[in-house]
Design a protein around this motif. Structure first.
Motif, short mmCIF file in Angstrom:
data_model
loop_
_atom_site.label_atom_id
_atom_site.label_comp_id
_atom_site.label_asym_id
_atom_site.label_seq_id
_atom_site.Cartn_x
_atom_site.Cartn_y
_atom_site.Cartn_z
N LEU A 280 -32.86 -47.10 -21.41
CA LEU A 280 -32.53 -48.51 -20.72
C LEU A 280 -33.42 -49.02 -19.67
N TYR A 281 -33.41 -50.08 -19.26
CA TYR A 281 -34.04 -50.88 -18.17
C TYR A 281 -33.20 -51.13 -17.05
N SER A 282 -33.79 -51.07 -15.80
CA SER A 282 -33.03 -51.54 -14.72
C SER A 282 -32.58 -52.83 -14.90
N GLY A 283 -33.52 -53.87 -15.49
CA GLY A 283 -32.91 -55.30 -15.51
C GLY A 283 -31.59 -55.50 -16.46
N MET A 284 -31.26 -54.43 -17.08
CA MET A 284 -30.08 -54.55 -18.12
C MET A 284 -28.87 -54.45 -17.38
N PHE A 285 -28.90 -54.06 -15.90
CA PHE A 285 -27.76 -53.79 -15.18
C PHE A 285 -27.43 -54.86 -14.51
N PHE B 81 -18.69 -51.09 -14.33
CA PHE B 81 -20.05 -51.55 -15.47
C PHE B 81 -20.53 -50.48 -16.10
N VAL B 82 -21.07 -49.71 -15.22
CA VAL B 82 -21.85 -48.38 -15.73
C VAL B 82 -21.14 -47.53 -16.83
N ILE C 68 -27.46 -44.40 -11.37
CA ILE C 68 -26.94 -44.91 -12.48
C ILE C 68 -27.45 -43.91 -13.77
N THR C 69 -28.64 -43.42 -13.36
CA THR C 69 -29.20 -42.45 -14.50
C THR C 69 -28.30 -41.14 -14.58
N ALA C 70 -27.79 -40.78 -13.41
CA ALA C 70 -27.02 -39.58 -13.09
C ALA C 70 -25.60 -39.84 -14.02
#
Length: 315
Positions: free
Chosen positions: A39-44, A51-52, A96-98
């Motif tokens: 995934l990409y930061s701009g997707m969030f 949301f996550v 968010i990754t975690a």
């Protein structure tokens, strides 16, 4: 070795125009026989836990893991306030990754843009300091920071500060951590930097933790010098053309042999789809074959035959 995909072809629709959401991408990717989605930061568009968690639930329902989150921090910005904001934004991506990926998942880090007036030593100092600032959080959450040999984020005006191999290696050498920091290797970006991508891998193989796989060609009638003269324009140059992995400028058989000899067992994420999902699927099939051939105990005879076929076709 495990395979994930990254929606290079849909990135502008998701992150810029917002005509496509991360959930749309998850559904679109269901047709691909892969293990995970990068995934990409701009997707969030939102970064709340709710949301996550919805994204995580959708990934799980579709049968995907989230092994890698692609972020583009600009740690070399000349304004201190902006550098602090970039560090804070990267910390959010680590969290968010975690939440989505769990242990061994990675968050991409970069040095930043090659801003005019920022010296080599100053840029290296800022970038290394930012990464060191973020490492305690990465250790706490068991996330790996992956420094990519990068060209240029789609939203950037200037190319990567550490694009040149000597600058990249110096930045890498300033960070001692080998448990939660390493290299995200992108062979196509090495070529854009003027390097042989397989030779670049030899220089960093002991620190590779993730890989982005793509294949690129220069537009007909252009050269790397033409590409470099386009620096200073927003986003990627149209002189770079994406295509199916294995049909471009990279010597993937040599790259795979190097990874396999080093015992690499991490993720390879396909950065493709610019020309449609058919090409993305073809790239997946290429990596599946490579996984069997180079990482699955295949015979030297099959490897030699594959290399000979590549030479015969000029691919």
């Amino acid at each position: 070795m495990r395979i994930s995909v990254f929606p290079k072809g849909d990135l502008e629709a998701i992150a810029v125009h917002r005509t496509m959401s991360v959930h749309d991408w998850i559904e679109k990717a269901r047709v691909l026989p892969v293990d995970g989605l990068e995934l990409y930061s701009g997707m969030f568009w939102q970064t709340s836990d709710d949301f996550v968690d919805q994204v995580g639930e959708h990934l799980a329902a579709a049968g995907f893991e989230m092994p890698m989150l692609c972020a583009s921090p600009d740690f070399t910005h000349p304004e201190p306030r902006r550098r602090a904001e970039e560090i804070a934004a990267e910390a959010q991506m680590i969290r968010i990754t975690a939440r989505l990926g769990g242990p061994r998942a990675s968050t991409r880090v970069l040095s930043g843009q090659r801003h005019p007036g920022v010296s080599r030593e100053q840029g290296l100092e800022w970038a290394a300091s930012a990464i060191e600032t973020l490492l305690p959080l990465a250790r706490e959450l068991d996330v790996t920071l992956a420094l990519e040999n990068h060209y240029k984020d789609g939203s950037w005006k200037y190319p990567e500060f550490a694009q040149r191999t000597d600058v990249f290696l110096e930045l890498l050498g300033r960070i001692d951590d080998r448990a939660h920091f390493g290299v995200q290797y992108d062979p196509s970006n090495a070529i854009v930097a003027g390097d042989d991508s397989a030779e670049f891998l030899d220089l960093v193989i002991d620190r590779v933790v993730t890989m982005q796989a793509s294949d690129r060609r220069l537009a007909p009638g252009t050269s790397l010098d033409d590409l470099r003269r386009s620096d200073g324009t927003l986003g990627y140059s149209p002189l770079l053309q994406h295509g199916v992995i294995g049909r471009g400028l990279n010597d993937y058989p040599r790259i795979f042999r190097t990874l396999a000899a080093a015992g690499y067992d991490g993720w390879i994420s396909i950065e493709d789809g610019v020309n449609g999902m058919d090409e993305m699927r073809a790239s997946v099939e290429f990596l599946q074959e490579a996984r069997q051939m180079y990482f699955g105990g295949s015979t030297q005879v099959r490897v030699a035959a594959h290399d000979e076929a590549r030479r015969a076709t000029g691919v």
